[in-house]
Design a protein around this motif. Structure first.
Motif, PDB file in Angstrom:
ATOM      1  N   VAL A 133       0.832  -1.200   0.000  1.00 49.13           N
ATOM      2  CA  VAL A 133       0.000   0.000   0.000  1.00 49.13           C
ATOM      3  C   VAL A 133       0.869   1.254   0.000  1.00 49.13           C
ATOM      4  O   VAL A 133       0.551   2.247  -0.665  1.00 49.13           O
ATOM      5  CB  VAL A 133      -0.952  -0.024   1.218  1.00 49.13           C
ATOM      6  CG1 VAL A 133      -1.676   1.306   1.371  1.00 49.13           C
ATOM      7  CG2 VAL A 133      -1.973  -1.143   1.051  1.00 49.13           C
ATOM      8  N   GLY A 134       1.983   1.210   0.758  1.00 51.61           N
ATOM      9  CA  GLY A 134       2.882   2.361   0.754  1.00 51.61           C
ATOM     10  C   GLY A 134       3.472   2.628  -0.617  1.00 51.61           C
ATOM     11  O   GLY A 134       3.542   3.781  -1.061  1.00 51.61           O
ATOM     12  N   ALA A 135       3.912   1.570  -1.303  1.00 49.03           N
ATOM     13  CA  ALA A 135       4.461   1.749  -2.652  1.00 49.03           C
ATOM     14  C   ALA A 135       3.395   2.267  -3.614  1.00 49.03           C
ATOM     15  O   ALA A 135       3.651   3.184  -4.423  1.00 49.03           O
ATOM     16  CB  ALA A 135       5.044   0.427  -3.151  1.00 49.03           C
ATOM     17  N   PHE A 136       2.193   1.695  -3.525  1.00 48.17           N
ATOM     18  CA  PHE A 136       1.119   2.157  -4.407  1.00 48.17           C
ATOM     19  C   PHE A 136       0.733   3.597  -4.091  1.00 48.17           C
ATOM     20  O   PHE A 136       0.523   4.417  -5.009  1.00 48.17           O
ATOM     21  CB  PHE A 136      -0.088   1.229  -4.234  1.00 48.17           C
ATOM     22  CG  PHE A 136      -1.271   1.639  -5.056  1.00 48.17           C
ATOM     23  CD1 PHE A 136      -1.306   1.427  -6.420  1.00 48.17           C
ATOM     24  CD2 PHE A 136      -2.371   2.248  -4.453  1.00 48.17           C
ATOM     25  CE1 PHE A 136      -2.405   1.811  -7.175  1.00 48.17           C
ATOM     26  CE2 PHE A 136      -3.466   2.625  -5.198  1.00 48.17           C
ATOM     27  CZ  PHE A 136      -3.493   2.405  -6.562  1.00 48.17           C
ATOM     28  N   PHE A 167       3.351   5.969  -5.414  1.00 52.74           N
ATOM     29  CA  PHE A 167       3.231   6.102  -6.868  1.00 52.74           C
ATOM     30  C   PHE A 167       2.060   7.016  -7.236  1.00 52.74           C
ATOM     31  O   PHE A 167       2.187   7.897  -8.100  1.00 52.74           O
ATOM     32  CB  PHE A 167       3.042   4.715  -7.481  1.00 52.74           C
ATOM     33  CG  PHE A 167       2.707   4.749  -8.944  1.00 52.74           C
ATOM     34  CD1 PHE A 167       3.678   5.003  -9.893  1.00 52.74           C
ATOM     35  CD2 PHE A 167       1.400   4.529  -9.370  1.00 52.74           C
ATOM     36  CE1 PHE A 167       3.360   5.038 -11.237  1.00 52.74           C
ATOM     37  CE2 PHE A 167       1.074   4.561 -10.704  1.00 52.74           C
ATOM     38  CZ  PHE A 167       2.064   4.820 -11.653  1.00 52.74           C
ATOM     39  N   VAL A 168       0.913   6.822  -6.568  1.00 51.50           N
ATOM     40  CA  VAL A 168      -0.264   7.647  -6.878  1.00 51.50           C
ATOM     41  C   VAL A 168      -0.017   9.106  -6.527  1.00 51.50           C
ATOM     42  O   VAL A 168      -0.335  10.022  -7.316  1.00 51.50           O
ATOM     43  CB  VAL A 168      -1.497   7.097  -6.117  1.00 51.50           C
ATOM     44  CG1 VAL A 168      -2.672   8.063  -6.237  1.00 51.50           C
ATOM     45  CG2 VAL A 168      -1.892   5.734  -6.662  1.00 51.50           C
ATOM     46  N   ALA A 169       0.572   9.378  -5.361  1.00 52.33           N
ATOM     47  CA  ALA A 169       0.817  10.751  -4.937  1.00 52.33           C
ATOM     48  C   ALA A 169       1.811  11.439  -5.870  1.00 52.33           C
ATOM     49  O   ALA A 169       1.613  12.592  -6.279  1.00 52.33           O
ATOM     50  CB  ALA A 169       1.325  10.774  -3.495  1.00 52.33           C
ATOM     51  N   GLN A 170       2.912  10.723  -6.193  1.00 53.89           N
ATOM     52  CA  GLN A 170       3.910  11.333  -7.078  1.00 53.89           C
ATOM     53  C   GLN A 170       3.343  11.568  -8.470  1.00 53.89           C
ATOM     54  O   GLN A 170       3.594  12.618  -9.088  1.00 53.89           O
ATOM     55  CB  GLN A 170       5.145  10.430  -7.166  1.00 53.89           C
ATOM     56  CG  GLN A 170       5.956  10.355  -5.886  1.00 53.89           C
ATOM     57  CD  GLN A 170       6.546  11.704  -5.513  1.00 53.89           C
ATOM     58  OE1 GLN A 170       6.091  12.344  -4.563  1.00 53.89           O
ATOM     59  NE2 GLN A 170       7.519  12.154  -6.271  1.00 53.89           N
ATOM     60  N   ASN A 171       2.580  10.617  -8.957  1.00 49.87           N
ATOM     61  CA  ASN A 171       2.006  10.775 -10.296  1.00 49.87           C
ATOM     62  C   ASN A 171       0.994  11.915 -10.316  1.00 49.87           C
ATOM     63  O   ASN A 171       0.932  12.701 -11.280  1.00 49.87           O
ATOM     64  CB  ASN A 171       1.356   9.463 -10.719  1.00 49.87           C
ATOM     65  CG  ASN A 171       1.090   9.412 -12.213  1.00 49.87           C
ATOM     66  OD1 ASN A 171       1.859   9.960 -12.998  1.00 49.87           O
ATOM     67  ND2 ASN A 171       0.008   8.762 -12.593  1.00 49.87           N
ATOM     68  N   SER A 172       0.195  12.039  -9.247  1.00 56.94           N
ATOM     69  CA  SER A 172      -0.783  13.130  -9.183  1.00 56.94           C
ATOM     70  C   SER A 172      -0.084  14.477  -9.118  1.00 56.94           C
ATOM     71  O   SER A 172      -0.483  15.445  -9.808  1.00 56.94           O
ATOM     72  CB  SER A 172      -1.683  12.940  -7.962  1.00 56.94           C
ATOM     73  OG  SER A 172      -2.379  11.716  -8.026  1.00 56.94           O
ATOM     74  N   GLN A 220      -3.777  17.272  -0.438  1.00 53.66           N
ATOM     75  CA  GLN A 220      -5.036  16.575  -0.209  1.00 53.66           C
ATOM     76  C   GLN A 220      -4.989  15.156  -0.759  1.00 53.66           C
ATOM     77  O   GLN A 220      -5.494  14.214  -0.137  1.00 53.66           O
ATOM     78  CB  GLN A 220      -6.182  17.353  -0.841  1.00 53.66           C
ATOM     79  CG  GLN A 220      -6.490  18.676  -0.138  1.00 53.66           C
ATOM     80  CD  GLN A 220      -7.629  19.424  -0.816  1.00 53.66           C
ATOM     81  OE1 GLN A 220      -8.159  18.975  -1.829  1.00 53.66           O
ATOM     82  NE2 GLN A 220      -7.996  20.586  -0.259  1.00 53.66           N
ATOM     83  N   ILE A 221      -4.371  15.008  -1.927  1.00 55.78           N
ATOM     84  CA  ILE A 221      -4.257  13.662  -2.507  1.00 55.78           C
ATOM     85  C   ILE A 221      -3.387  12.774  -1.615  1.00 55.78           C
ATOM     86  O   ILE A 221      -3.718  11.611  -1.345  1.00 55.78           O
ATOM     87  CB  ILE A 221      -3.679  13.749  -3.928  1.00 55.78           C
ATOM     88  CG1 ILE A 221      -4.684  14.434  -4.862  1.00 55.78           C
ATOM     89  CG2 ILE A 221      -3.316  12.364  -4.453  1.00 55.78           C
ATOM     90  CD1 ILE A 221      -4.144  14.685  -6.255  1.00 55.78           C
ATOM     91  N   ARG A 222      -2.247  13.335  -1.124  1.00 54.26           N
ATOM     92  CA  ARG A 222      -1.379  12.548  -0.246  1.00 54.26           C
ATOM     93  C   ARG A 222      -2.100  12.159   1.045  1.00 54.26           C
ATOM     94  O   ARG A 222      -1.997  11.015   1.518  1.00 54.26           O
ATOM     95  CB  ARG A 222      -0.114  13.339   0.087  1.00 54.26           C
ATOM     96  CG  ARG A 222       0.804  13.595  -1.101  1.00 54.26           C
ATOM     97  CD  ARG A 222       2.127  14.158  -0.638  1.00 54.26           C
ATOM     98  NE  ARG A 222       2.957  14.560  -1.753  1.00 54.26           N
ATOM     99  CZ  ARG A 222       3.043  15.789  -2.229  1.00 54.26           C
ATOM    100  NH1 ARG A 222       2.313  16.775  -1.665  1.00 54.26           N
ATOM    101  NH2 ARG A 222       3.818  16.076  -3.253  1.00 54.26           N
ATOM    102  N   THR A 223      -2.839  13.113   1.611  1.00 55.00           N
ATOM    103  CA  THR A 223      -3.574  12.813   2.844  1.00 55.00           C
ATOM    104  C   THR A 223      -4.628  11.740   2.608  1.00 55.00           C
ATOM    105  O   THR A 223      -4.786  10.811   3.405  1.00 55.00           O
ATOM    106  CB  THR A 223      -4.230  14.090   3.378  1.00 55.00           C
ATOM    107  OG1 THR A 223      -3.224  15.091   3.601  1.00 55.00           O
ATOM    108  CG2 THR A 223      -4.957  13.814   4.689  1.00 55.00           C
ATOM    109  N   THR A 224      -5.322  11.881   1.479  1.00 59.83           N
ATOM    110  CA  THR A 224      -6.353  10.881   1.161  1.00 59.83           C
ATOM    111  C   THR A 224      -5.748   9.505   0.959  1.00 59.83           C
ATOM    112  O   THR A 224      -6.255   8.491   1.460  1.00 59.83           O
ATOM    113  CB  THR A 224      -7.125  11.316  -0.093  1.00 59.83           C
ATOM    114  OG1 THR A 224      -7.694  12.618   0.114  1.00 59.83           O
ATOM    115  CG2 THR A 224      -8.228  10.317  -0.409  1.00 59.83           C
ATOM    116  N   VAL A 225      -4.625   9.471   0.212  1.00 60.20           N
ATOM    117  CA  VAL A 225      -3.961   8.185  -0.018  1.00 60.20           C
ATOM    118  C   VAL A 225      -3.451   7.594   1.291  1.00 60.20           C
ATOM    119  O   VAL A 225      -3.566   6.385   1.539  1.00 60.20           O
ATOM    120  CB  VAL A 225      -2.814   8.365  -1.035  1.00 60.20           C
ATOM    121  CG1 VAL A 225      -1.961   7.110  -1.109  1.00 60.20           C
ATOM    122  CG2 VAL A 225      -3.372   8.697  -2.415  1.00 60.20           C
TER     123      VAL A 225
END
Length: 562
Positions: free
Chosen positions: A60-63, A66-71, A218-223
């Motif tokens: 989950v941390g890796a995913f 990836f999502v936070a950096q890509n966003s 916000q995306i990082r917090t949500t993730v």
């Protein structure tokens, strides 16, 4: 060999102190972590849940990363596109405003640049977070930079960016953070040239990334929150699923322990028709079959013991009558013919062996029935050892064996049953004389605060690997043909082993082919005490390097380094 490294005394003292504290901390850590390590070893559910949490956290941390950096990259690219598009229109507007000037010395040029910069700005950055526009002319030394707001742009427009734009004439960009209006704000800085008839100027467009940063946060917090919730949920699910599997396994373990303790009627609970239910049903069927077999074997063993005991007792009466007649015949053998006299002697010898066999069978039956009792009393073992060796001197002389006795000069007092100890020693010394191959037999007695040990050492054919565990079996013989001529009933060592167990002691054997054998009897000084060590070694010190074998009739006896 390398020479030792010399260190000053303070350094060596410091190293000693560090080593001492590291050992202390290591012991404390082991003490503190002992409950956790014990729980980790014993709990399958804990290990499964912990491994699930670790694996899911990593995934989950890796995913999430990836999502936070890509966003964040997508938001920044969108800001780049918007700034690039806006920059093109601003450059066109600036070119249109400056195209009327032929020289840089025109007195109205400064007012036009100020107006152009003000028109290109998008609000006040200190109040509304608007963009900043700055126009410079580094190729004209007398030109004063013009900025749309009262903001120090030295931190935002760096020397490298100005050099790239002014000297190389390229479009450059960078992301910088500066303090604006008392807040640290991240800006996307674009720089490009504005051509004119008297030369080119540099136009810098600074757009705040506050919205993009806020969206990325916000995306990082949500993730992060979603990832934590997912990890916790996976841990709960893993715990529940593992519990569904572990509980039947624990039930099977408890049932197996009760079965091993003798509660043969214990069974597992069968629920449903799944694999665990099939396992429980199979386990119950196995337990039922084992119960039937154990009951059958116990019944057969009981009948066998009863048969042995009954036969032994029943044979006592005719044996007594035959013994009386044989004794009468044996006493008158000198008046008979030589052949009849020899038959009388053989009859007397075989009756002795038969009577010895009946005595051993009766003793074994008492052990099997659990009727054997220990009549312990404080006894000096030195006279017992001497008495046994004296009685076997005649047998040793006939076999050409010398018995060497090594006993302390002071009394060796122990709380034992003297009759049983004497019987054990008689069996051990008699076997050593019969198998000694004409070489000396050593009998050694020693004691310490908690135990008394007696070793009987011969130098005969010895024991092969594996035979040291068989010598205590009933009716076992290392050489059947030889033992039938000179041996006893085959029950002597079995009875001796039972006598040792009855004392709470050990009867152990060591042997090596061609080096003889040694038996060690170890008894506690006080009846009921637990043995921890023996005052005499099991392996003799005079042994030569060879394949050796050792065994003990007491499975809990500790291994001994000799």
């Amino acid at each position: 060999m390398r020479a030792p490294i010399w260190l000053p005394m303070p350094v060596r003292r410091t190293l000693r102190v560090l080593r001492r504290y590291s050992r202390v901390l290591g012991r404390r850590f082991e003490h503190w972590s002992a409950p956790a390590r014990r729980q980790w070893r014993r709990s399958l559910q804990l290990r499964v849940v912990a491994l699930t949490l670790v694996a899911s956290s990593v995934l989950v941390g890796a995913f999430g990363f990836f999502v936070a950096q890509n966003s964040a990259r997508i938001l920044l690219n969108r800001a780049h596109d918007e700034v690039a598009s806006s920059m093109n229109s601003k450059v066109k507007y600036a070119v249109s405003q400056l195209s009327v000037y032929v020289t840089a010395d025109d007195p109205t040029l400064g007012r036009t640049i100020n107006t152009t910069v003000s028109n290109l700005a998008d609000g006040d950055p200190a109040e509304s977070g608007g963009s900043i526009v700055s126009m410079r002319a580094d190729n004209f030394p007398g030109f004063v930079p013009v900025t749309s707001a009262d903001v120090n742009t030295d931190e935002l427009i760096t020397e490298d960016l100005r050099r790239t734009v002014a000297e190389e004439g390229k479009v450059a960009e960078q992301v910088r953070t500066a303090e604006v209006g008392g807040n640290r704000v991240k800006y996307l800085v674009y720089g490009t040239t504005v051509p004119s008839r008297f030369g080119h100027l540099e136009l810098y467009y600074l757009v705040p990334l506050t919205t993009e940063d806020s969206a990325a946060n916000q995306i990082r917090t949500t993730v992060l929150v979603t990832g934590l919730a997912l990890v916790i949920l996976l841990g709960v699910v893993a715990g529940l699923v593992t519990r569904l599997v572990v509980l039947p396994v624990r039930g099977a373990a408890r049932t197996a322990q009760r079965l091993s303790a003798g509660l043969l009627d214990q069974r597992m609970k069968v629920d449903g028709e799944d694999d665990l239910a099939l396992l429980a049903a199979s386990f119950n069927q196995m337990a039922a079959n084992l119960q039937r077999q154990i009951v059958r074997l116990e019944e057969m063993s009981r009948l066998q013991r009863r048969f042995t005991s009954d036969v032994s007792h029943e044979l006592r009466t005719p044996l007594t009558t035959v013994r009386m007649a044989a004794d009468l015949i044996f006493s008158e053998r000198e008046e008979f013919d030589p052949a009849v006299a020899r038959s009388a002697e053989l009859l007397q010898a075989e009756l002795d062996r038969f009577e010895s066999l009946l005595t051993d069978l009766l003793e074994i039956s008492r052990f099997d029935a659990g009727f054997a009792a220990l009549d312990a009393e404080h006894t000096d073992l030195v006279p017992i050892v001497q008495r046994v060796t004296d009685r076997l001197t005649g047998l040793a002389d006939r076999a050409g064996v010398t018995i060497e006795l090594r006993v302390p000069e002071t009394p060796v007092i122990a709380e034992v049953d003297p009759r049983r100890v004497e019987r054990v020693l008689r069996n051990l010394v008699g076997n050593a004389v019969e198998h000694g191959e004409g070489r000396p037999v050593q009998v050694t007695l020693a004691c310490d605060d908690g135990a008394v040990a007696i070793t009987v050492r011969d130098h005969g054919i010895g024991l092969k690997p594996g035979e040291e565990r068989l010598v205590f079996n009933r009716f076992w013989r290392a050489d059947p043909s030889r033992a039938r001529q000179t041996g006893g009933t085959g029950l002597g060592l079995s009875i001796s082993a039972e006598d040792a167990r009855l004392h709470g002691g050990w009867l152990e054997a060591w042997g090596a082919p061609g080096e003889g054998a040694q038996f060690r009897l170890t008894l506690p000084v006080r009846a009921g005490d637990r043995l921890l060590s023996a005052p005499l070694p099991l392996i003799p010190r005079d042994r030569a390097p060879a394949i050796e074998a050792t065994a003990a009739v007491e499975p809990d006896a500790p291994a001994e380094v000799v």
